[in-house]
Scaffold this active site. Structure first.
Site, mmCIF file in Angstrom:
data_model
loop_
_atom_site.group_PDB
_atom_site.id
_atom_site.type_symbol
_atom_site.label_atom_id
_atom_site.label_comp_id
_atom_site.label_asym_id
_atom_site.label_seq_id
_atom_site.Cartn_x
_atom_site.Cartn_y
_atom_site.Cartn_z
ATOM 1 N N ASP A 176 0.855 -1.186 0.000
ATOM 2 C CA ASP A 176 0.000 0.000 0.000
ATOM 3 C C ASP A 176 0.894 1.241 0.000
ATOM 4 O O ASP A 176 1.846 1.339 0.799
ATOM 5 C CB ASP A 176 -0.900 -0.018 1.241
ATOM 6 C CG ASP A 176 -1.998 1.030 1.150
ATOM 7 O OD1 ASP A 176 -2.145 1.638 0.078
ATOM 8 O OD2 ASP A 176 -2.700 1.237 2.148
ATOM 9 N N ASN A 222 -2.714 12.954 -3.534
ATOM 10 C CA ASN A 222 -3.788 13.439 -4.409
ATOM 11 C C ASN A 222 -4.257 14.827 -3.997
ATOM 12 O O ASN A 222 -4.539 15.682 -4.846
ATOM 13 C CB ASN A 222 -4.956 12.462 -4.402
ATOM 14 C CG ASN A 222 -4.718 11.249 -5.281
ATOM 15 O OD1 ASN A 222 -4.036 11.336 -6.288
ATOM 16 N ND2 ASN A 222 -5.259 10.105 -4.893
ATOM 17 N N ASP A 262 -2.957 9.729 -10.779
ATOM 18 C CA ASP A 262 -3.064 8.624 -11.739
ATOM 19 C C ASP A 262 -1.724 8.346 -12.402
ATOM 20 O O ASP A 262 -1.345 7.177 -12.607
ATOM 21 C CB ASP A 262 -4.108 8.957 -12.802
ATOM 22 C CG ASP A 262 -5.537 8.879 -12.260
ATOM 23 O OD1 ASP A 262 -5.699 8.355 -11.140
ATOM 24 O OD2 ASP A 262 -6.461 9.347 -12.943
ATOM 25 N N GLU A 292 -4.823 2.475 -4.163
ATOM 26 C CA GLU A 292 -3.362 2.522 -4.197
ATOM 27 C C GLU A 292 -2.749 1.245 -3.632
ATOM 28 O O GLU A 292 -1.579 1.219 -3.248
ATOM 29 C CB GLU A 292 -2.857 3.740 -3.401
ATOM 30 C CG GLU A 292 -3.223 3.735 -1.918
ATOM 31 C CD GLU A 292 -4.545 4.427 -1.647
ATOM 32 O OE1 GLU A 292 -4.742 4.869 -0.512
ATOM 33 O OE2 GLU A 292 -5.377 4.548 -2.568
#
Length: 519
Positions: free
Chosen positions: A391, A399, A408, A435
């Site tokens: 992770d 973000n 992205d 993610e």
């Protein structure tokens, strides 16, 4: 009697046409349903169907998927997504280039042919509409639902438009073959009927023998012309035709047989049907075919066949038994079609359904199936299997700081780096969700799995992607949980996932940016 025969032949031709139409509709329906399965419902839910979607990463990704669906099948002209809005249907996405005069932007209202769209929304079932004509030409539309996996509701309709000329050409091939068979049967019946008629006439009027003989010769010339016409139809049909005797020795073939199998008539006639068999068929398939032929006199289905150059290809076949007056099987007649193009399209669409649209690596569905298979092999071999659950640390902060477009791009780069760590063809890395990433390492003990995990951790740090709000490091880092088992009879693949997931949470609790092995 002749009227009865003519009516029967007309009914036969009409019946073949109806079956052919249903078959072509089913094939187009399969293409539409398979294509719809490659569309991500979560992305469709995120589309607003308005100008706000233009330029967004979600719309661009959905359009790329629609373009891939169109490009793998040259018969497809238009591919699009629609959704109802305010009593009408609007476009969500279109495969056409934005510069094309045929492009429909998000939110454009669609007023034509909405009955099929309404049926799909109401029933959640695919629909193939009858051919229709518009300013672009004549088309056949296949519509399939996009279903939300969480609610089961239809959220959009995928449309595929295929040239009606291609559709009608396939129907004409079926009608042509049926017509040839009907004409041949009519000719045979005519000969039998005329022979009986002539026998009675000769007994009644010997004096008219010369005139009767001339009439018979004229009729036979007509019958020969009809037989030649029937033979010409069989010769020029696009489907392969083959007749073999009761021992399976080929007696005659048509031109399409030569084109499809690459065997000339001279090379095929006199040889056994086994020369066309492919080892890709199951052992019991041909035994089952023979049983159906003995029981029903007919078999329809799909098999793998082999061309003269050794290539294996899928073939749709219809085999009928020909019997003599005593009911003894004397010959087998087979009509077949090369299904290579459809098989390739289905394979390609299946591949698209297994790949994550953003990162280009296997998706969760593909991961689950691969893990189940690898876990079962490890159980049978009494061998270890390891799994890494990874992770990205505080990726939401990334973000929030840099935006979702940069997020992205970051996920794409990370996915490719994870893929580069894969050691061989049987290891597999996949995007597990958001993610999160996962890796399957069959035949790998814990020590080796930890080395792979550590190498992955260091590879992500070496990319030095900025993440100044992380709180762990000023760059993007990754936490990894590692688990290894030798599956017992009572264990399932979910047990390995649970261990790797627990190790991942331990890595997060201990400060992140590290590798932790399951207890």
């Amino acid at each position: 009697m002749l009227l009865v025969v003519a009516g029967g032949m007309a009914a036969f031709v009409d019946g073949v046409g109806r079956v052919a139409r249903l078959q072509e509709q089913r094939e187009l329906e399969i293409v539409a349903v398979t294509a719809a399965a490659s569309i991500n419902p979560d992305q469709v839910n995120r589309l607003g169907g308005n100008a706000g979607d233009i330029g967004g990463a979600v719309l661009q990704d959905v359009r790329r998927r629609l373009q891939r669906i169109r490009d793998v099948n040259p018969q497809v002209r238009f591919v699009y997504l629609m959704r109802p809005g305010a009593g009408r249907f609007i476009f969500l996405a279109d495969a056409e280039a934005e510069t094309s005069p045929d492009y429909s932007p998000p939110g454009q209202v669609y007023d034509d042919q909405i009955e099929g769209l309404q049926r799909v929304m109401a029933s959640a079932l695919p629909v193939v509409e009858d051919p229709y004509e518009d300013r672009w030409g004549r088309w056949v539309s296949a519509l399939a639902p996009i279903v939300d996996p969480q609610t089961g509701a239809v959220i959009a309709v995928l449309g595929i438009d295929v040239s009606a000329e291609h559709w009608q050409q396939a129907l004409r091939q079926h009608y042509g073959l049926a017509l040839a068979i009907a004409m041949l049967a009519s000719s045979v019946f005519g000969l039998l009927w005329f022979g009986a008629y002539r026998h009675q006439r000769n007994a009644e009027r010997l004096a008219g023998l010369n005139d009767a003989l001339e009439a018979e010769l004229a009729h036979r010339r007509l019958s020969d012309q009809r037989l030649k016409l029937a033979a010409a139809v069989l010769t020029n049909t696009g489907d392969g035709v083959m007749v073999a005797d009761a021992r399976g020795i080929i007696e005659s073939v048509n031109a399409a047989f030569e084109r499809i199998t690459l065997h000339s008539a001279q090379q095929a006639v006199g040889r056994n049907l086994r020369m066309l068999y492919s080892a890709r068929n199951s052992h019991g398939l041909f035994r089952s075919i023979l049983q159906d032929l003995q029981r029903n006199g007919r078999w329809d289905g799909q098999i793998w066949s082999r061309r003269r150059n050794g290539e294996r290809y899928p073939q749709e076949v219809s085999v009928s038994v020909l019997r003599d007056d005593d009911g003894v099987a004397t010959h087998y007649a087979a009509i077949f079609r090369d299904k290579t193009d459809q098989h390739r399209l289905e394979q390609r669409l299946n591949e698209l359904a297994q790949i994550d649209g953003l990162t280009g690596i296997p998706n969760r569905r593909h991961f689950d199936a691969s893990l189940a298979a690898a876990f079962e092999r490890a159980r049978q071999d009494n061998a270890p299997i390891s799994m890494l659950m990874a992770d990205l640390d505080f990726f939401k902060r990334f973000n929030d700081r840099y935006g979702h477009i940069e997020g992205d791009e970051c996920l794409k780069r990370i996915a490719q780096r994870i893929r580069s760590v894969v050691r061989n063809d049987w290891d597999m890395a996949a995007r597990y969700g958001g993610e999160e990433f996962a890796m399957i390492l069959p035949g790998t003990v814990l020590e080796d799995a930890l080395r792979v995990a550590q190498r992955l951790n260091e590879a992500i740090r070496a990319m030095a992607i900025p993440n100044i709000d992380s709180g762990v490091a000023p760059i993007v880092t990754i936490s990894i949980g590692c688990a290894t088992v030798i599956p017992s009879e009572t264990m399932v693949a979910r047990d390995l996932i649970a261990q790797a997931d627990a190790a991942l949470y331990s890595a997060k609790r201990e400060g992140r940016d590290r590798v932790v092995a399951a207890n």
